[in-house]
Motif scaffolding. Structure first.
Motif, mmCIF file in Angstrom:
data_model
loop_
_atom_site.group_PDB
_atom_site.id
_atom_site.type_symbol
_atom_site.label_atom_id
_atom_site.label_comp_id
_atom_site.label_asym_id
_atom_site.label_seq_id
_atom_site.Cartn_x
_atom_site.Cartn_y
_atom_site.Cartn_z
ATOM 1 N N TYR A 1 2.978 2.012 -26.293
ATOM 2 C CA TYR A 1 4.254 1.446 -25.834
ATOM 3 C C TYR A 1 5.417 2.386 -26.136
ATOM 4 C CZ TYR A 1 8.145 -1.851 -25.344
ATOM 5 O OH TYR A 1 9.321 -2.472 -24.975
ATOM 6 N N ASP A 2 5.394 3.003 -27.292
ATOM 7 C CA ASP A 2 6.506 3.874 -27.694
ATOM 8 C C ASP A 2 6.328 5.324 -27.273
ATOM 9 O OD1 ASP A 2 7.937 1.818 -29.030
ATOM 10 O OD2 ASP A 2 6.601 2.018 -30.765
ATOM 11 N N THR A 3 5.173 5.693 -26.775
ATOM 12 C CA THR A 3 4.920 7.112 -26.494
ATOM 13 C C THR A 3 4.650 7.428 -25.020
ATOM 14 O OG1 THR A 3 2.566 6.821 -27.020
ATOM 15 C CG2 THR A 3 4.023 7.513 -28.818
ATOM 16 N N LEU A 4 4.140 6.473 -24.267
ATOM 17 C CA LEU A 4 3.852 6.743 -22.860
ATOM 18 C C LEU A 4 5.139 6.776 -22.043
ATOM 19 C CD1 LEU A 4 0.636 4.577 -22.320
ATOM 20 C CD2 LEU A 4 0.806 7.017 -22.819
ATOM 21 N N THR A 5 5.084 7.455 -20.901
ATOM 22 C CA THR A 5 6.261 7.657 -20.053
ATOM 23 C C THR A 5 6.218 6.737 -18.846
ATOM 24 O OG1 THR A 5 6.390 9.983 -20.710
ATOM 25 C CG2 THR A 5 7.552 9.348 -18.694
ATOM 26 N N ASP A 6 7.299 6.022 -18.624
ATOM 27 C CA ASP A 6 7.410 5.155 -17.450
ATOM 28 C C ASP A 6 8.221 5.885 -16.380
ATOM 29 O OD1 ASP A 6 7.676 3.235 -15.558
ATOM 30 O OD2 ASP A 6 8.753 1.788 -16.814
ATOM 31 N N PRO A 7 7.572 6.406 -15.340
ATOM 32 C CA PRO A 7 8.304 7.151 -14.310
ATOM 33 C C PRO A 7 9.135 6.253 -13.402
ATOM 34 C CG PRO A 7 6.007 6.949 -13.693
ATOM 35 C CD PRO A 7 6.124 6.364 -15.058
ATOM 36 N N ASN A 8 8.946 4.952 -13.528
ATOM 37 C CA ASN A 8 9.675 4.013 -12.667
ATOM 38 C C ASN A 8 10.465 3.003 -13.481
ATOM 39 O OD1 ASN A 8 8.810 4.835 -9.921
ATOM 40 N ND2 ASN A 8 6.783 4.404 -10.754
ATOM 41 N N ALA A 9 11.086 3.493 -14.556
ATOM 42 C CA ALA A 9 11.965 2.641 -15.348
ATOM 43 C C ALA A 9 13.176 2.230 -14.508
ATOM 44 C CB ALA A 9 12.416 3.389 -16.600
ATOM 45 N N TYR A 10 13.911 1.248 -14.978
ATOM 46 C CA TYR A 10 15.041 0.676 -14.236
ATOM 47 C C TYR A 10 16.008 1.758 -13.757
ATOM 48 C CZ TYR A 10 19.091 -2.337 -13.306
ATOM 49 O OH TYR A 10 20.155 -2.986 -12.724
ATOM 50 N N ASN A 11 16.193 1.826 -12.440
ATOM 51 C CA ASN A 11 17.062 2.840 -11.836
ATOM 52 C C ASN A 11 17.430 2.381 -10.431
ATOM 53 O OD1 ASN A 11 18.336 5.119 -10.853
ATOM 54 N ND2 ASN A 11 16.844 6.562 -11.697
ATOM 55 N N PRO A 12 18.344 1.439 -10.307
ATOM 56 C CA PRO A 12 18.632 0.836 -9.009
ATOM 57 C C PRO A 12 19.161 1.809 -7.960
ATOM 58 C CG PRO A 12 20.199 0.086 -10.683
ATOM 59 C CD PRO A 12 19.115 0.799 -11.397
ATOM 60 N N GLY B 1 0.822 -1.204 0.000
ATOM 61 C CA GLY B 1 0.000 0.000 0.000
ATOM 62 C C GLY B 1 0.855 1.252 0.000
ATOM 63 N N ASP B 2 2.147 1.092 0.346
ATOM 64 C CA ASP B 2 3.086 2.210 0.318
ATOM 65 C C ASP B 2 3.613 2.376 -1.101
ATOM 66 O OD1 ASP B 2 5.040 4.099 0.644
ATOM 67 O OD2 ASP B 2 6.177 3.009 2.175
ATOM 68 N N LYS B 3 3.266 3.488 -1.721
ATOM 69 C CA LYS B 3 3.669 3.733 -3.105
ATOM 70 C C LYS B 3 5.182 3.779 -3.245
ATOM 71 C CE LYS B 3 3.017 6.877 -7.018
ATOM 72 N NZ LYS B 3 2.489 8.182 -7.482
ATOM 73 N N ASN C 1 1.837 5.964 -13.550
ATOM 74 C CA ASN C 1 2.118 6.982 -12.527
ATOM 75 C C ASN C 1 1.840 6.477 -11.120
ATOM 76 O OD1 ASN C 1 2.712 8.682 -14.674
ATOM 77 N ND2 ASN C 1 0.766 9.793 -14.572
ATOM 78 N N ASP C 2 0.836 5.616 -10.997
ATOM 79 C CA ASP C 2 0.446 5.098 -9.687
ATOM 80 C C ASP C 2 1.256 3.872 -9.255
ATOM 81 O OD1 ASP C 2 -1.466 7.064 -9.512
ATOM 82 O OD2 ASP C 2 -3.155 5.763 -10.030
ATOM 83 N N ALA C 3 2.214 3.460 -10.083
ATOM 84 C CA ALA C 3 3.017 2.276 -9.773
ATOM 85 C C ALA C 3 2.114 1.094 -9.416
ATOM 86 C CB ALA C 3 3.995 2.572 -8.629
#
Length: 528
Positions: free
Chosen positions: A329-340, A288-290, A487-489
């Motif tokens: 797929y090619d146009t939307l933005t993923d705010p949580n892309a791979y970023n360790p 529940g924690d974003k 956006n809501d993960a």
């Protein structure tokens, strides 16, 4: 798979069969003796890691199997280019201006496998059965009335239904004869209009046997008998094809596909699918924690998973809807892309720390974080991505415990919410349009939305999609809804599979399609 490993597995299989049981991740599986003939009938044997829990098409998603097995058909059909055409209904169906009244003409020459004629009244009764005795019909549409006159069927709906022909292509709406006793339909199968009739279904082993429908309406059925054999053990499926136990296998593992690509005795049909392999995150617990969900997402190196672990048989995931369709797929933005590095910072800043020195973090309140990740092995990628996620998250101190079950159990767990994380392969484009699957899994009140996800903005957009007729507007609204999920993960979109059917050269007419539920038809044949 190396030869030595194959030999070891073969020895284990032999030992298991001597004990009278061959186990496929919790599901009892009966080994097929050989392909060829049975009861004097030439028999085609198909192996699969997918199985029906029941042959009643209105129960959960089991309608896929009467369609896959050639027992049932629907009024309309999804084509490989995601268009819709008539199947039991003629092309040329129409609606009024606001899409609340649809008129279909049922093909005049169709009969059920018992010889009963298919008319509009029979179709009406079958559709009514979905709404009266099933549970998902209202997620597709709500009928106000259905009127039958000869071969003409008129469906009046509560709301505008601009894509009703798409929805009626879903296997949930398989047309069955409701005038007969269906009290044992779960095991005996429905009376449908397809080229095959159920001879037997074993609810324990999931083996289904179908035979030629002598009353089939659309030409000569070329195969007398088909056995569908189930095992969630991917090595058993692959070895069975090599040894001759199977004539064809659905969805051979990425670990074994090259074996068949290099062997001239086999041919392979492949296609991009409407499927997305999703990691659902249950927000009713720790997730529940974003912030925790965002950190989990940012630890998923999907490009590496697909290239190195899935051997380029899958496309890296980004959006809910597959890259094989034009939904952002090619146009939307993923705010949580791979970023360790950022994932680690998110956890540190939020107060997730290893306070007891065991190598894993606790919540800011001091509660141990141990996320139970449920999956099944009937889809070959699932164990791989779950274990890859487990390993990746361990590097930032998040403990994940994989929890494997058979497919039906995982579906039941998904519906009840009995998980922290759950891996499932969903054909989002199963109606050649994503509306209904999105609603089922992500909209508030969806039959399989047990994650607690509930966004007013998202729900409102999907309500607009439901009544919008213009294809471009529908697509734009759907993309907006997808972006909100990003956006809501809300979930992990691991990958999109490239589906395959591997078969011996003497087999023809087995289908691999984006719909993923048209396996066999009247043209399926054995040519030896």
């Amino acid at each position: 798979m190396k030869v030595r490993v194959k030999k070891m597995i073969a020895v284990l299989m032999c030992a298991a069969m001597c004990c009278g049981l061959l186990s496929g991740c919790g599901a009892a599986v009966k080994a097929k003796t050989s392909a060829g003939t049975a009861d004097g009938k030439k028999t085609l044997v198909i192996g699969s890691g997918q199985s029906a829990g029941t042959l009643d098409p209105i129960k959960a998603y089991n309608g896929w199997y009467p369609i896959r097995y050639g027992i049932c058909q629907t009024l309309t059909k999804m084509n490989d280019d995601y268009s819709i055409s008539g199947w039991l209904a003629n092309d040329g169906y129409s609606s009024n201006d606001d899409n609340t009244v649809w008129t279909f003409t049922v093909k005049d020459k169709v009969t059920f496998s018992n010889g009963n004629k298919l008319d509009a009244e029979a179709v009406k009764k079958s559709l009514e059965n979905v709404f009266e005795n099933g549970e998902r019909g209202v997620e597709y549409f709500t009928p106000v009335s259905m009127e039958a006159d000869g071969q003409k069927l008129v469906i009046t709906t509560e709301k505008p239904e601009p894509i009703l022909p798409n929805k009626l292509a879903d296997p949930l709406f398989s047309i069955i004869d409701t005038s007969v006793d269906n009290s044992k339909i779960a095991d005996n199968g429905p009376i449908g209009t397809g080229p095959f009739v159920c001879e037997s279904f074993d609810s324990a082993t999931k083996k289904c046997v179908v035979v030629k429908n002598k009353n089939y309406w659309n030409g000569e059925v070329k195969t007398e008998r088909i056995e569908f054999i189930y095992s969630e053990d991917q090595s058993i499926i692959s070895m069975g094809l090599q040894s001759g136990d199977f004539d064809a296998v659905y969805n051979v593992s990425m670990n074994d596909i090259d074996t068949f690509e290099k062997n001239s005795d086999f041919k392979i049909k492949t296609n991009p699918s409407g499927r997305t392999t999703i990691g659902f995150m249950n927000q009713n617990g720790l997730l529940g924690d974003k912030v925790l969900r965002e950190a989990i997402l940012q630890m998923q190196d999907k490009d590496s998973y697909c290239k190195n672990l899935l051997k380029n048989q899958y496309v890296p995931g980004k959006t809910l809807i597959t890259s094989a369709s034009d939904y952002g797929y090619d146009t939307l933005t993923d705010p949580n892309a791979y970023n360790p590095e950022n994932a680690k910072k998110l956890l540190d800043d939020a107060g997730y720390a290893d306070t007891d020195g065991d190598g894993f973090r606790e919540t800011p309140a001091g509660e141990p974080v141990n996320l139970r990740f449920v999956y099944y092995t009937g889809r070959p990628e699932q164990q791989i991505v779950v274990e890859a996620a487990q390993a990746a998250l361990a590097t930032v101190g998040i403990k994940v415990t994989p929890n494997v079950h058979d497919t039906q159990t995982v579906m039941d767990m998904q519906k009840s919410g009995d998980y922290d994380l759950l891996c499932m392969s969903i054909n989002i484009m199963n109606c050649a349009d994503p509306e209904n699957q999105i609603n089922t899994y992500f909209k508030a009140g969806g039959t399989y939305n047990a994650t607690g996800y509930d966004s007013k903005e998202f729900n409102s957009l999907m309500d607009q999609v439901h009544v919008t007729a213009d294809p471009n507007q529908r697509k734009d609204l759907t993309k907006q809804a997808e972006q909100i999920l990003l956006n809501d993960a809300a979930a992990i979109y691991f990958c999109y599979p490239i589906m395959n059917f591997v078969m011996k050269n003497h087999v023809d007419g087995i289908n691999s399609t984006p719909a993923d539920f048209y396996w066999v038809d009247e043209n399926t044949s054995i040519n030896n």
